[in-house]
Design an enzyme around this catalytic site. Structure first.
Site, PDB file in Angstrom:
ATOM      1  N   CYS A 188      -1.407  -1.067   5.300  1.00  0.00           N
ATOM      2  CA  CYS A 188      -0.962  -2.348   4.598  1.00  0.00           C
ATOM      3  C   CYS A 188      -0.511  -0.694   2.938  1.00  0.00           C
ATOM      4  O   CYS A 188       0.398  -0.659   2.066  1.00  0.00           O
ATOM      5  CB  CYS A 188      -2.250  -2.810   3.507  1.00  0.00           C
ATOM      6  SG  CYS A 188      -2.583  -3.869   4.852  1.00  0.00           S
ATOM      7  N   ASP A 189      -1.496  -0.016   2.656  1.00  0.00           N
ATOM      8  CA  ASP A 189      -1.970   0.579   1.650  1.00  0.00           C
ATOM      9  C   ASP A 189      -1.154   2.205   1.965  1.00  0.00           C
ATOM     10  O   ASP A 189      -1.201   2.887   1.084  1.00  0.00           O
ATOM     11  CB  ASP A 189      -3.015   0.561   1.119  1.00  0.00           C
ATOM     12  CG  ASP A 189      -3.395  -0.881   0.215  1.00  0.00           C
ATOM     13  OD1 ASP A 189      -2.238  -1.379   0.288  1.00  0.00           O
ATOM     14  OD2 ASP A 189      -4.718  -1.207  -0.011  1.00  0.00           O
ATOM     15  N   CYS A 238      -7.541  -0.942   4.707  1.00  0.00           N
ATOM     16  CA  CYS A 238      -5.906  -1.106   5.316  1.00  0.00           C
ATOM     17  C   CYS A 238      -4.860  -0.113   5.627  1.00  0.00           C
ATOM     18  O   CYS A 238      -4.300  -0.813   4.662  1.00  0.00           O
ATOM     19  CB  CYS A 238      -5.862  -2.659   5.193  1.00  0.00           C
ATOM     20  SG  CYS A 238      -4.809  -2.932   5.836  1.00  0.00           S
TER      21      CYS A 238
HETATM   22  P1  FAD Z   1      -8.276 -14.880   5.906  1.00  0.00           P
HETATM   23  O1  FAD Z   1      -7.257 -14.431   4.977  1.00  0.00           O
HETATM   24  O2  FAD Z   1      -9.427 -14.148   5.410  1.00  0.00           O
HETATM   25  O3  FAD Z   1      -8.199 -16.247   4.956  1.00  0.00           O
HETATM   26  C1  FAD Z   1      -9.867 -16.746   5.218  1.00  0.00           C
HETATM   27  C2  FAD Z   1      -9.943 -18.261   4.517  1.00  0.00           C
HETATM   28  O4  FAD Z   1     -10.943 -18.783   5.000  1.00  0.00           O
HETATM   29  C3  FAD Z   1     -10.302 -18.249   2.765  1.00  0.00           C
HETATM   30  O5  FAD Z   1     -10.021 -19.118   2.659  1.00  0.00           O
HETATM   31  C4  FAD Z   1     -11.586 -18.244   3.266  1.00  0.00           C
HETATM   32  O6  FAD Z   1     -11.937 -18.653   1.602  1.00  0.00           O
HETATM   33  C5  FAD Z   1     -12.124 -19.531   4.436  1.00  0.00           C
HETATM   34  N1  FAD Z   1     -13.074 -18.821   4.614  1.00  0.00           N
HETATM   35  C6  FAD Z   1     -13.624 -18.078   4.801  1.00  0.00           C
HETATM   36  N2  FAD Z   1     -15.778 -18.696   5.728  1.00  0.00           N
HETATM   37  C7  FAD Z   1     -15.790 -20.021   5.294  1.00  0.00           C
HETATM   38  C8  FAD Z   1     -15.987 -21.013   5.543  1.00  0.00           C
HETATM   39  N3  FAD Z   1     -17.439 -20.599   6.540  1.00  0.00           N
HETATM   40  N4  FAD Z   1     -15.767 -22.460   5.001  1.00  0.00           N
HETATM   41  C9  FAD Z   1     -14.734 -22.481   4.881  1.00  0.00           C
HETATM   42  N5  FAD Z   1     -13.662 -22.064   4.458  1.00  0.00           N
HETATM   43  C10 FAD Z   1     -14.146 -20.447   4.878  1.00  0.00           C
HETATM   44  N6  FAD Z   1      -2.262  -7.408   4.911  1.00  0.00           N
HETATM   45  C11 FAD Z   1      -0.756  -7.145   5.252  1.00  0.00           C
HETATM   46  O7  FAD Z   1      -0.673  -8.428   5.884  1.00  0.00           O
HETATM   47  N7  FAD Z   1      -0.378  -6.664   4.392  1.00  0.00           N
HETATM   48  C12 FAD Z   1      -0.962  -6.237   3.173  1.00  0.00           C
HETATM   49  O8  FAD Z   1      -0.410  -5.787   2.111  1.00  0.00           O
HETATM   50  C13 FAD Z   1      -2.389  -6.409   3.309  1.00  0.00           C
HETATM   51  N8  FAD Z   1      -3.202  -5.575   2.247  1.00  0.00           N
HETATM   52  C14 FAD Z   1      -4.438  -6.325   1.910  1.00  0.00           C
HETATM   53  C15 FAD Z   1      -5.143  -5.765   1.064  1.00  0.00           C
HETATM   54  C16 FAD Z   1      -6.222  -5.955   0.731  1.00  0.00           C
HETATM   55  C17 FAD Z   1      -7.243  -5.771   0.150  1.00  0.00           C
HETATM   56  C18 FAD Z   1      -7.311  -7.144   2.474  1.00  0.00           C
HETATM   57  C19 FAD Z   1      -9.230  -7.453   1.890  1.00  0.00           C
HETATM   58  C20 FAD Z   1      -6.164  -7.458   2.937  1.00  0.00           C
HETATM   59  C21 FAD Z   1      -5.246  -7.175   3.156  1.00  0.00           C
HETATM   60  N9  FAD Z   1      -4.076  -7.107   4.388  1.00  0.00           N
HETATM   61  C22 FAD Z   1      -3.078  -7.021   3.890  1.00  0.00           C
HETATM   62  C23 FAD Z   1      -4.498  -7.550   5.436  1.00  0.00           C
HETATM   63  C24 FAD Z   1      -4.775  -9.610   4.852  1.00  0.00           C
HETATM   64  O9  FAD Z   1      -4.744 -10.036   3.943  1.00  0.00           O
HETATM   65  C25 FAD Z   1      -5.092 -10.280   6.775  1.00  0.00           C
HETATM   66  O10 FAD Z   1      -5.101 -10.315   7.517  1.00  0.00           O
HETATM   67  C26 FAD Z   1      -4.774 -11.119   6.226  1.00  0.00           C
HETATM   68  O11 FAD Z   1      -5.101 -12.464   4.992  1.00  0.00           O
HETATM   69  C27 FAD Z   1      -5.302 -12.208   7.006  1.00  0.00           C
HETATM   70  O12 FAD Z   1      -5.302 -14.046   7.244  1.00  0.00           O
HETATM   71  P2  FAD Z   1      -6.386 -14.924   7.875  1.00  0.00           P
HETATM   72  O13 FAD Z   1      -5.720 -16.373   7.384  1.00  0.00           O
HETATM   73  O14 FAD Z   1      -6.915 -14.508   9.082  1.00  0.00           O
HETATM   74  O15 FAD Z   1      -8.336 -14.800   6.949  1.00  0.00           O
END
Ligand code: FAD
Length: 304
Positions: free
Chosen positions: A134-135, A131
């Site tokens: 982020c990084d 990302c």
């Molecule tokens: P997610 O965080 O992906 O959460 C999805 C949820 O759904 C999880 O609980 C998962 O277990 C669940 N799930 C998935 N499929 C199913 C299913 N079929 N049934 C039940 N549950 C399910 N963003 C920033 O703003 N700043 C940062 O510094 C940053 N650093 C990052 C570093 C890394 C290594 C990564 C991978 C991402 C980073 N991001 C950062 C991006 C950020 O983490 C995401 O944009 C954010 O977490 C998205 O949130 P979300 O709730 O949409 O999805």
């Protein structure tokens, strides 16, 4: 049945749960891994008002905030099907149970596509990043490579070129696939080198940190090595929506199509965060989006 059932416990789902619960309606949240992608994140420095935190700490704080309210938290539960009945919406879990709710918020997030080469896993968060928003700042003044010549790769290279000392953009095919305006912008930057027709084969390091990358020149078959301090893998973000195919409208990238209120193509089903068509995949955006979807669902309940 629930009034609001949230599937996915990342920032989007957690924010939706807090907003729904505060309306005094029956709220449940089922997720495979509470915290989502933030569990895999080392440092978070861009969630405004929190100058600096660590991913797992942030994930725990999300869960604590949700549990502060009357929310049915169902962890380690994976959803496998969504069915819209005449009255209630059903979510089938992999464990065989079926949850019923008047409205559903889908927030299953996304995952970065991995290259799958030696060293990638070993040096993740030790130079291998996914990302740039982020990084990127961690690599100020250093040499990095970006892998992937589509829009996200070229955008990342342009973005990083303003921060780091040098960027090498590596594309597998014989041409970049990004929009021409982006390619033109990239070509105008003095500290970017583009290598086409190159297959990344390994990320090398000293056991602690990455120190380089090897690739095969696909034209000559020769093996090459570049020294660097960071690699951004930009070969696609895959939404966790495979289980929703056929149930509601997805974009051609598999993202859940939502309107400005988070409403999907199925009445009563809302979606938020990285799993949706909402641009820019970030924690603060996903959290805001989850709040919006919960208010959208509440509004829907008032009218039905
Ligand atoms: P997610 O965080 O992906 O959460 C999805 C949820 O759904 C999880 O609980 C998962 O277990 C669940 N799930 C998935 N499929 C199913 C299913 N079929 N049934 C039940 N549950 C399910 N963003 C920033 O703003 N700043 C940062 O510094 C940053 N650093 C990052 C570093 C890394 C290594 C990564 C991978 C991402 C980073 N991001 C950062 C991006 C950020 O983490 C995401 O944009 C954010 O977490 C998205 O949130 P979300 O709730 O949409 O999805």
């Amino acid at each position: 049945p629930f009034d609001v059932l949230i599937v996915g416990g990342g920032p989007a789902g957690a924010a939706a749960a807090v907003y729904a619960a505060r309306k005094g309606i029956r709220t449940g949240i089922a997720s495979e891994r509470f915290g989502g992608q933030t569990l895999d994140t080392l440092g978070i420095e861009n969630f405004v008002s929190v100058k600096e935190t660590e991913g797992p700490k942030f994930a725990l704080a999300l869960e604590e905030h949700v549990r502060h309210y009357d929310v049915d938290v169902m962890n380690l539960q994976r959803a496998k099907a969504l069915k819209a009945g005449s009255e209630l919406i059903e979510v089938e879990l992999e464990n065989g149970a079926t949850l019923k709710s008047r409205t559903v918020i889908l927030s299953t997030g996304a995952r970065w596509r991995k290259l799958g080469v030696p060293g990638e896993e070993e040096y993740r968060n030790k130079g291998v990043a996914y990302c740039p928003h982020c990084d990127g700042p961690l690599f100020k003044g250093k040499r990095v490579a970006v892998i992937g010549g589509g829009n996200s790769g070229v955008e990342a290279a342009i973005d990083l070129a303003g921060l780091v000392a040098h960027v090498t953009l590596i594309e597998f095919g014989t041409a970049l696939r990004a929009d021409q305006v982006l390619q033109d912008k990239l070509a105008s930057l003095p500290n970017v080198r583009t290598i086409l027709n190159a297959q990344t084969t390994e990320m090398t390091g000293d056991g602690q940190k990455i120190n380089g990358l090897s690739y095969t020149d696909r034209a000559s078959g020769a093996s090459e090595h570049i020294e660097l301090e960071g690699v951004f893998v930009q070969i696609g973000l895959v939404p966790n929506t495979e289980w929703l195919k056929g149930a509601l409208e997805l974009s051609r990238h598999g993202e859940i199509i939502v309107d400005a209120r988070g409403q999907t193509s199925l009445p009563g089903v809302f979606a938020a965060g990285d799993a949706t068509t909402v641009p820019f995949k970030q924690i603060i955006i996903a959290a805001g989006d989850g709040a919006k979807a919960a208010l959208g669902a509440f509004d829907h309940l008032m009218r039905h």
